[in-house]
Design a protein around this motif. Structure first.
Motif, PDB file in Angstrom:
ATOM      1  N   ASP A   1      -9.402  31.226  -7.737  1.00  0.00           N
ATOM      2  CA  ASP A   1      -9.424  30.533  -6.444  1.00  0.00           C
ATOM      3  C   ASP A   1     -10.466  29.424  -6.418  1.00  0.00           C
ATOM      4  OD1 ASP A   1      -7.354  32.127  -5.501  1.00  0.00           O
ATOM      5  OD2 ASP A   1      -8.682  33.484  -4.403  1.00  0.00           O
ATOM      6  N   ARG A   2     -11.656  29.705  -6.935  1.00  0.00           N
ATOM      7  CA  ARG A   2     -12.711  28.680  -6.965  1.00  0.00           C
ATOM      8  C   ARG A   2     -12.267  27.489  -7.813  1.00  0.00           C
ATOM      9  NH1 ARG A   2     -15.847  33.231  -7.570  1.00  0.00           N
ATOM     10  NH2 ARG A   2     -16.025  32.924  -9.822  1.00  0.00           N
ATOM     11  N   GLN A   3     -11.696  27.787  -8.947  1.00  0.00           N
ATOM     12  CA  GLN A   3     -11.257  26.737  -9.867  1.00  0.00           C
ATOM     13  C   GLN A   3     -10.099  25.937  -9.279  1.00  0.00           C
ATOM     14  OE1 GLN A   3     -11.025  27.536 -14.176  1.00  0.00           O
ATOM     15  NE2 GLN A   3      -8.807  27.372 -13.864  1.00  0.00           N
ATOM     16  N   SER A   4      -9.156  26.609  -8.680  1.00  0.00           N
ATOM     17  CA  SER A   4      -7.956  25.947  -8.147  1.00  0.00           C
ATOM     18  C   SER A   4      -8.264  25.062  -6.946  1.00  0.00           C
ATOM     19  CB  SER A   4      -6.913  26.994  -7.745  1.00  0.00           C
ATOM     20  OG  SER A   4      -6.459  27.692  -8.880  1.00  0.00           O
ATOM     21  N   ALA A   5      -9.327  25.391  -6.228  1.00  0.00           N
ATOM     22  CA  ALA A   5      -9.631  24.679  -4.987  1.00  0.00           C
ATOM     23  C   ALA A   5      -9.731  23.171  -5.174  1.00  0.00           C
ATOM     24  CB  ALA A   5     -10.914  25.224  -4.366  1.00  0.00           C
ATOM     25  N   GLY A   6     -10.278  22.709  -6.272  1.00  0.00           N
ATOM     26  CA  GLY A   6     -10.426  21.275  -6.464  1.00  0.00           C
ATOM     27  C   GLY A   6      -9.584  20.695  -7.577  1.00  0.00           C
ATOM     28  N   MET A   7      -8.671  21.484  -8.098  1.00  0.00           N
ATOM     29  CA  MET A   7      -7.924  21.045  -9.280  1.00  0.00           C
ATOM     30  C   MET A   7      -7.020  19.845  -9.004  1.00  0.00           C
ATOM     31  SD  MET A   7      -7.804  21.770 -12.508  1.00  0.00           S
ATOM     32  CE  MET A   7      -8.237  23.462 -12.796  1.00  0.00           C
ATOM     33  N   ALA A   8      -6.279  19.843  -7.928  1.00  0.00           N
ATOM     34  CA  ALA A   8      -5.380  18.712  -7.643  1.00  0.00           C
ATOM     35  C   ALA A   8      -6.176  17.419  -7.506  1.00  0.00           C
ATOM     36  CB  ALA A   8      -4.558  18.979  -6.386  1.00  0.00           C
ATOM     37  N   GLU A   9      -7.342  17.506  -6.889  1.00  0.00           N
ATOM     38  CA  GLU A   9      -8.174  16.308  -6.731  1.00  0.00           C
ATOM     39  C   GLU A   9      -8.653  15.805  -8.085  1.00  0.00           C
ATOM     40  OE1 GLU A   9      -8.489  19.103  -4.803  1.00  0.00           O
ATOM     41  OE2 GLU A   9      -7.516  18.143  -3.092  1.00  0.00           O
ATOM     42  N   ARG A  10      -8.949  16.717  -9.000  1.00  0.00           N
ATOM     43  CA  ARG A  10      -9.373  16.302 -10.341  1.00  0.00           C
ATOM     44  C   ARG A  10      -8.232  15.579 -11.053  1.00  0.00           C
ATOM     45  NH1 ARG A  10     -12.382  21.151 -13.381  1.00  0.00           N
ATOM     46  NH2 ARG A  10     -12.864  19.479 -14.878  1.00  0.00           N
ATOM     47  N   TRP A  11      -7.003  16.105 -10.930  1.00  0.00           N
ATOM     48  CA  TRP A  11      -5.858  15.433 -11.571  1.00  0.00           C
ATOM     49  C   TRP A  11      -5.636  14.059 -10.949  1.00  0.00           C
ATOM     50  CZ3 TRP A  11      -4.455  16.683 -16.124  1.00  0.00           C
ATOM     51  CH2 TRP A  11      -4.491  18.009 -16.562  1.00  0.00           C
TER      52      TRP A  11
END
Length: 153
Positions: free
Chosen positions: A82-92
């Motif tokens: 959950d912590r990792q996924s929270a900002g993943m789309a923004e990183r992509w």
């Protein structure tokens, strides 16, 4: 829609499904269908680590595989996901076009970056599928993924 935007949409959709599947892994289960097989929690941790590795690789230009120790519980593993996924789309979305369209050092060889991202996404979906085959024997249920399941018509 350009390719990176399409990828980000697929990544985001697939990660929601992955999270649903991971949440179905019973706490404390050590089920494996064969002595050579990994447990569902071990496969789940590989998914978490692969997701982090590929975005880190595209951002830095170099793939490195050094996963931290697997969390002791599924609750801890899910929290890490959950912590990792929270900002993943923004990183992509923030990934410079030069990185997406460029190459990356993949363990000593140069590989095209965007095809590697797609390859990792497909590998993660593959490992998620492995976990779904474990769920019923572990006493859990299989969620809908691309349509109804035997447990969720």
């Amino acid at each position: 829609m350009d390719e990176r935007a399409l990828f980000t949409k697929f990544w985001t959709d697939e990660s929601k499904t992955t999270r649903t599947v991971l949440a179905r892994i019973p706490e404390g289960s050590d089920y494996r269908p064969d002595p050579k097989s990994r447990t569902a929690q071990e496969i789940a941790w590989q998914i978490v680590c692969e997701e982090r590795m590929i975005i880190d690789a595209l951002e830095s230009g170099k793939a490195e595989w050094a996963p931290p120790p697997m969390p002791a519980t599924m609750a801890e593993l899910l929290a890490a996901y959950d912590r990792q996924s929270a900002g993943m789309a923004e990183r992509w979305k923030a990934l410079p076009a030069a990185r997406w369209d460029g190459t990356l050092d993949f363990f000593g060889g140069q590989r095209p970056a965007s095809p590697m991202a797609w390859s990792f996404l497909f590998d993660i979906v593959h490992h998620r599928g492995q976990i779904t085959t474990y769920l019923r024997p572990m006493g859990s249920t299989v969620p809908q993924i691309y349509g109804p399941s035997g447990d969720e018509p």
